[in-house]
Design a protein around this motif. Structure first.
Motif, short mmCIF file in Angstrom:
data_model
loop_
_atom_site.label_atom_id
_atom_site.label_comp_id
_atom_site.label_asym_id
_atom_site.label_seq_id
_atom_site.Cartn_x
_atom_site.Cartn_y
_atom_site.Cartn_z
N ASP A 177 0.81 -1.22 0.00
CA ASP A 177 0.00 0.00 0.00
C ASP A 177 0.85 1.27 0.00
OD1 ASP A 177 -2.50 -1.41 0.06
OD2 ASP A 177 -2.09 -1.86 2.16
N LEU A 178 2.15 1.11 0.19
CA LEU A 178 3.06 2.25 0.11
C LEU A 178 3.58 2.46 -1.32
CD1 LEU A 178 4.71 4.44 1.66
CD2 LEU A 178 6.46 2.70 2.05
N VAL A 179 3.58 1.39 -2.09
CA VAL A 179 4.14 1.44 -3.44
C VAL A 179 3.52 2.52 -4.34
CG1 VAL A 179 4.33 0.14 -5.62
CG2 VAL A 179 5.07 -0.89 -3.47
N PRO A 180 2.17 2.71 -4.36
CA PRO A 180 1.62 3.77 -5.21
C PRO A 180 2.23 5.14 -4.93
CG PRO A 180 -0.13 2.34 -4.45
CD PRO A 180 1.10 1.92 -3.71
N CYS A 181 2.51 5.42 -3.65
CA CYS A 181 3.16 6.68 -3.28
C CYS A 181 4.59 6.72 -3.80
CB CYS A 181 3.13 6.84 -1.76
SG CYS A 181 3.92 8.35 -1.16
N MET A 182 5.28 5.60 -3.73
CA MET A 182 6.65 5.52 -4.22
C MET A 182 6.70 5.70 -5.73
SD MET A 182 7.96 2.33 -1.84
CE MET A 182 9.61 2.26 -2.55
N VAL A 183 5.70 5.16 -6.43
CA VAL A 183 5.64 5.28 -7.89
C VAL A 183 5.50 6.74 -8.31
CG1 VAL A 183 4.23 4.74 -9.92
CG2 VAL A 183 4.79 2.93 -8.26
N LYS A 184 4.81 7.53 -7.48
CA LYS A 184 4.67 8.96 -7.78
C LYS A 184 6.02 9.68 -7.67
CE LYS A 184 -0.13 9.32 -6.20
NZ LYS A 184 -1.05 9.89 -5.16
N HIS A 185 6.98 9.04 -6.99
CA HIS A 185 8.33 9.60 -6.85
C HIS A 185 9.32 8.65 -7.51
CE1 HIS A 185 5.97 11.50 -3.62
NE2 HIS A 185 6.80 12.51 -3.71
N LYS A 186 9.05 8.35 -8.75
CA LYS A 186 9.80 7.33 -9.47
C LYS A 186 11.27 7.70 -9.70
CE LYS A 186 8.44 3.75 -12.61
NZ LYS A 186 7.26 3.19 -13.29
N VAL A 187 11.58 8.99 -9.60
CA VAL A 187 12.97 9.42 -9.85
C VAL A 187 13.89 9.08 -8.67
CG1 VAL A 187 12.28 11.27 -11.41
CG2 VAL A 187 12.53 11.74 -8.95
N GLU A 188 13.31 8.75 -7.52
CA GLU A 188 14.13 8.49 -6.34
C GLU A 188 14.89 7.17 -6.47
OE1 GLU A 188 14.35 10.90 -4.41
OE2 GLU A 188 12.51 12.02 -4.81
N ASN A 189 16.01 7.11 -5.76
CA ASN A 189 16.77 5.87 -5.63
C ASN A 189 16.60 5.40 -4.19
OD1 ASN A 189 18.49 3.74 -6.05
ND2 ASN A 189 20.37 4.96 -6.01
N TYR A 190 15.82 4.34 -4.00
CA TYR A 190 15.39 3.92 -2.67
C TYR A 190 16.37 2.96 -1.99
CZ TYR A 190 10.80 5.81 -3.94
OH TYR A 190 9.78 6.63 -4.32
N LEU A 191 16.64 3.22 -0.70
CA LEU A 191 17.41 2.31 0.14
C LEU A 191 16.45 1.65 1.12
CD1 LEU A 191 20.32 1.33 0.97
CD2 LEU A 191 20.22 3.08 2.76
#
Length: 248
Positions: free
Chosen positions: A120-134
Motif C-alpha cells: 500500500d506504500l508502493v503507489p506513493c513511491m511510484v509517484k516519486h519514481k525518480v528516487e533511488n530507494y534504500l
C-alpha cells in the motif's frame, strides 16, 4: 492443568491499558514479559562488507521502528551526515512519526502508507519514481519487497542493517512457567538453543501466526493455543478464551 505463571515472549507493554494486565487480574495469573529474541544492528565493519553507499540513495523505506533506530545509529557509527534532501517512505503513520526522534519531521519529505503493508506504500513511491530507494532490512527476510519494487520498475537497494539473535537466559533466571507464548519461529529456535533438553510435559504452548505454529510443531511441541483464529483474532483474545475454558 493449572496455569499460574505465563511467559509472553514480547517486551512489556508501554501502557497499563494492555489487555494482558486485565487478563492477569481477571484470572489471577502472573504474566512475565521476556523476549526470547532481540534485534541488534550490524557493526560498521559488517555493513561495509555489503559494498553499499547510503549516500548514493535519495530516499529510505522504513517498515518498522527497528529499521529507523538501526539506520540512524549505524549511519552515526559510519560517521555519515544524512542530507536534508533525503526523503523517507514509511509503511504506516506511526512509523513515520517515529522519525522525529532523529530528524525534523517535514511532510514534504516524509510519506506513509495507510495499512502498514509495503504493497500500500508502493503507489506513493511510484509517484516519486525518480528516487533511488534504500531499504534497511533484517538478516531474516524474503524477496517479496524486492520483487514488488522490481515489478514497478523502482530503483532500489536492499541492505541488511540489523539481525535477530537469541536473547539468552542466564543461569540465575528461573524457568518455572506453566505456559509459553511465542510470536515468531526465531522464538522457538531460541527456546531450543537456551534449553536443548527442553521437555514440554504439562507446559502449555501458545503461538501467533501459522509460520510460528508450524515451527513449534516441527520442534515437537504440542500447541494449546493457535492465534489468530475465527473466534480470537488476537493473542490476548485467544489466551483469555483458553484460561476461561481452563477455569471451567
Amino acid at each position: 492443568m493449572e496455569i499460574k505463571k505465563i511467559l509472553v515472549s514480547q517486551p512489556k507493554p508501554t501502557t497499563e491499558k494492555s489487555p494482558y494486565f486485565d487478563i492477569a487480574n481477571k484470572y489471577n495469573v502472573e504474566i512475565v514479559f521476556r523476549p526470547f529474541i532481540k534485534v541488534e544492528r550490524l557493526t560498521s565493519k559488517e555493513f561495509r562488507q555489503q559494498h553499499i553507499s547510503v549516500l548514493d540513495h535519495t530516499a529510505v523505506v522504513f517498515t518498522s521502528r527497528h529499521a529507523i533506530d538501526h539506520f540512524f545509529n549505524l549511519c552515526a557509527d559510519l560517521r555519515l551526515t544524512i542530507p536534508e534532501t533525503m526523503k523517507y517512505f514509511c509503511t504506516s503513520e506511526s512509523i513515520a512519526l517515529y522519525i522525529q526522534k532523529y530528524v525534523q519531521y517535514r511532510k514534504r519529505k516524509v510519506f506513509f502508507g495507510a495499512t502498514g503493508k509495503i504493497e500500500d506504500l508502493v503507489p506513493c513511491m511510484v509517484k516519486h519514481k525518480v528516487e533511488n530507494y534504500l531499504i534497511p532490512m533484517s538478516d531474516v527476510h524474503n524477496d517479496d519487497t524486492k520483487n514488488l519494487l522490481d515489478k514497478h520498475k523502482l530503483r532500489h537497494t536492499e541492505c541488511v542493517m540489523y539481525r535477530t539473535v537469541s536473547n539468552d537466559f542466564t543461569p540465575e533466571e528461573a524457568f518455572d512457567y506453566d505456559m509459553l507464548i511465542f510470536f515468531s519461529p526465531a522464538g522457538i529456535a531460541s527456546l531450543k538453543k537456551n534449553f536443548p533438553d527442553f521437555e514440554q510435559k504439562k507446559i502449555a504452548i501458545g503461538t501467533f501466526g501459522s509460520i510460528t505454529a508450524q515451527a513449534a510443531i516441527n520442534a515437537g511441541l504440542h500447541l494449546d493455543i493457535q492465534a489468530p483464529n475465527p473466534e480470537a483474532p488476537s493473542m490476548t483474545a485467544a489466551l483469555e478464551q483458553f484460561l476461561k475454558a481452563q477455569k471451567k
